[in-house]
Design an enzyme around this catalytic site. Structure first.
Site, mmCIF file in Angstrom:
data_model
loop_
_atom_site.group_PDB
_atom_site.id
_atom_site.type_symbol
_atom_site.label_atom_id
_atom_site.label_comp_id
_atom_site.label_asym_id
_atom_site.label_seq_id
_atom_site.Cartn_x
_atom_site.Cartn_y
_atom_site.Cartn_z
ATOM 1 N N ASP A 145 0.852 -1.190 0.000
ATOM 2 C CA ASP A 145 0.000 0.000 0.000
ATOM 3 C C ASP A 145 0.895 1.250 0.000
ATOM 4 O O ASP A 145 1.847 1.326 0.794
ATOM 5 C CB ASP A 145 -0.875 -0.048 1.265
ATOM 6 C CG ASP A 145 -1.985 0.971 1.266
ATOM 7 O OD1 ASP A 145 -2.381 1.427 0.181
ATOM 8 O OD2 ASP A 145 -2.484 1.298 2.379
ATOM 9 N N HIS A 146 0.587 2.209 -0.842
ATOM 10 C CA HIS A 146 1.303 3.501 -0.893
ATOM 11 C C HIS A 146 2.830 3.375 -0.891
ATOM 12 O O HIS A 146 3.500 3.954 -0.024
ATOM 13 C CB HIS A 146 0.868 4.404 0.270
ATOM 14 C CG HIS A 146 -0.540 4.868 0.146
ATOM 15 N ND1 HIS A 146 -0.916 5.869 -0.720
ATOM 16 C CD2 HIS A 146 -1.664 4.440 0.759
ATOM 17 C CE1 HIS A 146 -2.234 6.035 -0.629
ATOM 18 N NE2 HIS A 146 -2.716 5.180 0.251
ATOM 19 N N ASP A 199 2.863 5.116 -5.432
ATOM 20 C CA ASP A 199 2.088 6.353 -5.255
ATOM 21 C C ASP A 199 2.961 7.554 -5.607
ATOM 22 O O ASP A 199 3.551 8.191 -4.737
ATOM 23 C CB ASP A 199 1.562 6.457 -3.821
ATOM 24 C CG ASP A 199 0.687 7.694 -3.640
ATOM 25 O OD1 ASP A 199 0.549 8.459 -4.610
ATOM 26 O OD2 ASP A 199 0.139 7.892 -2.539
ATOM 27 N N GLU A 220 -1.443 6.166 -8.771
ATOM 28 C CA GLU A 220 -2.443 7.124 -8.273
ATOM 29 C C GLU A 220 -2.268 8.458 -8.985
ATOM 30 O O GLU A 220 -1.160 8.948 -9.159
ATOM 31 C CB GLU A 220 -2.312 7.318 -6.757
ATOM 32 C CG GLU A 220 -3.258 8.403 -6.230
ATOM 33 C CD GLU A 220 -3.436 8.394 -4.711
ATOM 34 O OE1 GLU A 220 -3.381 7.301 -4.114
ATOM 35 O OE2 GLU A 220 -3.644 9.485 -4.154
ATOM 36 N N HIS A 261 -7.626 9.717 4.116
ATOM 37 C CA HIS A 261 -7.346 8.606 5.036
ATOM 38 C C HIS A 261 -7.768 8.966 6.452
ATOM 39 O O HIS A 261 -7.874 10.134 6.802
ATOM 40 C CB HIS A 261 -5.851 8.286 5.038
ATOM 41 C CG HIS A 261 -5.377 7.701 3.750
ATOM 42 N ND1 HIS A 261 -4.359 8.239 3.005
ATOM 43 C CD2 HIS A 261 -5.793 6.607 3.075
ATOM 44 C CE1 HIS A 261 -4.168 7.502 1.920
ATOM 45 N NE2 HIS A 261 -5.028 6.507 1.930
ATOM 46 N N HIS A 287 -9.388 4.850 -2.457
ATOM 47 C CA HIS A 287 -8.683 4.897 -1.162
ATOM 48 C C HIS A 287 -9.565 5.636 -0.161
ATOM 49 O O HIS A 287 -10.586 6.208 -0.516
ATOM 50 C CB HIS A 287 -7.352 5.639 -1.323
ATOM 51 C CG HIS A 287 -6.280 4.791 -1.904
ATOM 52 N ND1 HIS A 287 -5.182 4.390 -1.190
ATOM 53 C CD2 HIS A 287 -6.164 4.233 -3.130
ATOM 54 C CE1 HIS A 287 -4.419 3.635 -1.967
ATOM 55 N NE2 HIS A 287 -4.984 3.521 -3.148
ATOM 56 N N ASN A 335 -10.104 0.356 -0.559
ATOM 57 C CA ASN A 335 -9.178 0.302 0.573
ATOM 58 C C ASN A 335 -9.867 0.628 1.898
ATOM 59 O O ASN A 335 -10.481 1.697 2.039
ATOM 60 C CB ASN A 335 -8.058 1.322 0.366
ATOM 61 C CG ASN A 335 -7.036 0.858 -0.644
ATOM 62 O OD1 ASN A 335 -7.288 -0.063 -1.422
ATOM 63 N ND2 ASN A 335 -5.891 1.486 -0.640
ATOM 64 N N ASP A 386 -9.036 0.506 6.079
ATOM 65 C CA ASP A 386 -8.153 0.286 7.221
ATOM 66 C C ASP A 386 -8.797 0.818 8.504
ATOM 67 O O ASP A 386 -8.953 0.100 9.499
ATOM 68 C CB ASP A 386 -6.805 0.993 6.964
ATOM 69 C CG ASP A 386 -5.774 0.722 8.041
ATOM 70 O OD1 ASP A 386 -6.042 -0.094 8.949
ATOM 71 O OD2 ASP A 386 -4.687 1.318 8.007
ATOM 72 N N THR A 387 -9.204 2.081 8.466
ATOM 73 C CA THR A 387 -9.710 2.750 9.669
ATOM 74 C C THR A 387 -10.862 1.995 10.345
ATOM 75 O O THR A 387 -10.877 1.858 11.576
ATOM 76 C CB THR A 387 -10.148 4.185 9.296
ATOM 77 O OG1 THR A 387 -8.981 4.894 8.862
ATOM 78 C CG2 THR A 387 -10.786 4.901 10.462
HETATM 79 P P1 13P Z 1 -9.227 4.435 5.414
HETATM 80 O O1 13P Z 1 -8.401 5.280 6.330
HETATM 81 O O2 13P Z 1 -10.481 5.160 4.988
HETATM 82 O O3 13P Z 1 -9.533 3.100 5.974
HETATM 83 O O4 13P Z 1 -8.393 4.228 4.058
HETATM 84 C C1 13P Z 1 -7.374 3.264 4.000
HETATM 85 C C2 13P Z 1 -6.555 3.408 2.762
HETATM 86 O O5 13P Z 1 -6.893 4.081 1.801
HETATM 87 C C3 13P Z 1 -5.275 2.666 2.740
HETATM 88 O O6 13P Z 1 -4.537 2.914 1.585
HETATM 89 O O1 G3H Z 2 -2.926 4.450 3.732
HETATM 90 C C1 G3H Z 2 -3.098 4.414 4.917
HETATM 91 C C2 G3H Z 2 -3.325 3.180 5.685
HETATM 92 O O2 G3H Z 2 -4.379 3.413 6.569
HETATM 93 C C3 G3H Z 2 -2.084 2.700 6.370
HETATM 94 O O3 G3H Z 2 -1.725 3.535 7.411
HETATM 95 O O4 G3H Z 2 0.719 4.098 7.321
HETATM 96 O O5 G3H Z 2 -0.540 4.106 9.460
HETATM 97 O O6 G3H Z 2 0.007 1.957 8.333
HETATM 98 P P1 G3H Z 2 -0.300 3.413 8.167
HETATM 99 ZN ZN ZN Z 3 -4.694 4.875 0.758
#
Ligand code: 13P
Ligand code: G3H
Ligand code: ZN
Length: 342
Positions: free
Chosen positions: A83-84, A105, A142, A189, A223, A266, A268-269
């Site tokens: 990711d990124h 990215d 991206e 994010h 994302h 995507n 995560d949160t």
């Molecule tokens: P969220 O913070 O909305 O979960 O997005 C995660 C994300 O885009 C990771 O690349």
């Molecule tokens: O892109 C963001 C994701 O939520 C990952 O976050 O860099 O804190 O692991 P992080």
């Molecule tokens: Zn992201």
């Protein structure tokens, strides 16, 4: 089954008209939560790790945990995605480590904050495509910038100032040869995306439709797509947390995106919040508890429920057994047959 390329998952999703959630992981419990959710819903999955996650797990733990996942869940197609990635070097080390997909990215400079110019983005993304495709590995690029700096990714500029331009997107895809394009449509994010339920003015889903009309065969990526449900905020706050009232991306908007070419979403949160709420609940209700399994089990369970819900909502549920894994060598051969010519 061995891990598969993300390209194969996205091609299948396009055929079936569904989306695939890409869930971030940092530890064993999160991988277990995703794999159990995948088994219970019979879903193919994308497991993704940020640079922060790779450093937290020192890569090797992550690698072996993912090997355990393929061994214990042989019926589930899994793509492991960087990711990124902030530079070609980050993507290179991910590929060497065994990732089957990487995100370069280049919308931001290598600091992960400063918006980059278009030519820089094309150059670094194309460099990664050449390196990755030679090994059959998928590349996500991206164009445009997300907002939100609190988690270390995204420009601190107003997200609406950096939406993806549809014409530039066509040029970007042609010149880089990427497999999937992450678009900026007003999301950011982290938990604090919108101050009220978003309207089309701040969450510009129409932009996805415009891009999809110009690039009907490109897999689009959303994302910052956590929905930040009220219940998850409430649990955290009920047990001593301090989350300010906030709004995420409604699932129905993601579903609208899926109808218009979005294949990777995507999240995560939402998972972080689910786990945090569950841990807080146990520690608040049983302050005498110190066996970490007493709170990590409910945390894992809470994440599994969120992931299951998303798998069903995105439409990937029921599709795990649809197809046979294509080896990365075969993917590499296919890329070689149709090189990027621009
Ligand atoms: P969220 O913070 O909305 O979960 O997005 C995660 C994300 O885009 C990771 O690349
Ligand atoms: O892109 C963001 C994701 O939520 C990952 O976050 O860099 O804190 O692991 P992080
Ligand atoms: Zn992201």
């Amino acid at each position: 089954m061995p891990m598969v390329s993300m390209r194969q998952l996205l091609d299948e999703a396009a055929k079936g008209g569904y989306g695939v959630g890409a869930f971030n992981v940092n530890n064993m419990e999160q991988i277990q939560a995703i794999m159990e959710a995948a088994r219970e819903t019979q879903s193919p999955v994308i497991v993704q790790a940020s640079r922060g996650a790779r450093s937290y797990t020192n890569d090797r733990f992550l690698y072996h945990l993912m090997m355990a996942a393929t061994e214990l869940y042989p019926e589930i197609p899994i793509a492991l995605h960087q990711d990124h990635g902030n530079s070609p070097d980050t993507c290179k080390s991910a590929i060497e480590m065994g990732f089957t997909s990487v995100m370069m990215d280049g919308s931001l400079m290598a600091d992960g904050k400063t918006p980059a110019d278009f030519e820089y983005n094309v150059r670094v993304t194309r460099e990664v495509v050449d390196m990755a495709h030679a090994r059959g590995v998928t590349v996500e690029g991206e164009l445009g910038c997300l907002g939100g700096i609190e988690d270390g990714h995204g420009s601190d500029a107003d997200p609406l100032a950096h939406l993806t331009d549809p014409d530039q997107a066509v040029e970007f895809v042609e010149r880089t040869g990427i497999d999937a394009l992450a678009v900026a449509i007003g999301t950011s994010h982290g938990a604090y995306k919108f101050t009220k339920k978003p309207t089309g003015e701040v969450l510009v889903m129409e932009r996805i439709e415009q891009i999809n009309r110009k690039l009907p065969h490109t897999h689009l990526v959303m994302h910052g797509s956590s929905s930040v449900p009220q219940e998850l905020q409430d649990v955290i706050n009920k047990y001593g947390g301090k989350i300010k009232q906030t709004y995420g991306v409604p699932v129905e908007e993601i579903q609208r995106g899926i109808k218009h070419g979005v294949r990777k979403i995507n999240v995560d949160t939402d998972n972080r919040m689910a786990m945090t709420g569950a841990v807080r609940k146990v520690l608040t209700e049983k302050p005498e508890e110190f066996d970490l399994r007493a709170y990590m089990k409910p945390a894992r369970e809470a994440m599994k429920e969120v992931v299951k819900a998303r798998m069903i909502q995105f439409g990937q549920a029921g599709h795990a057994s649809d197809y046979k894994p294509i080896p990365l060598e075969e993917m590499a051969r296919r890329y070689k047959e149709t090189p990027v010519t621009v």
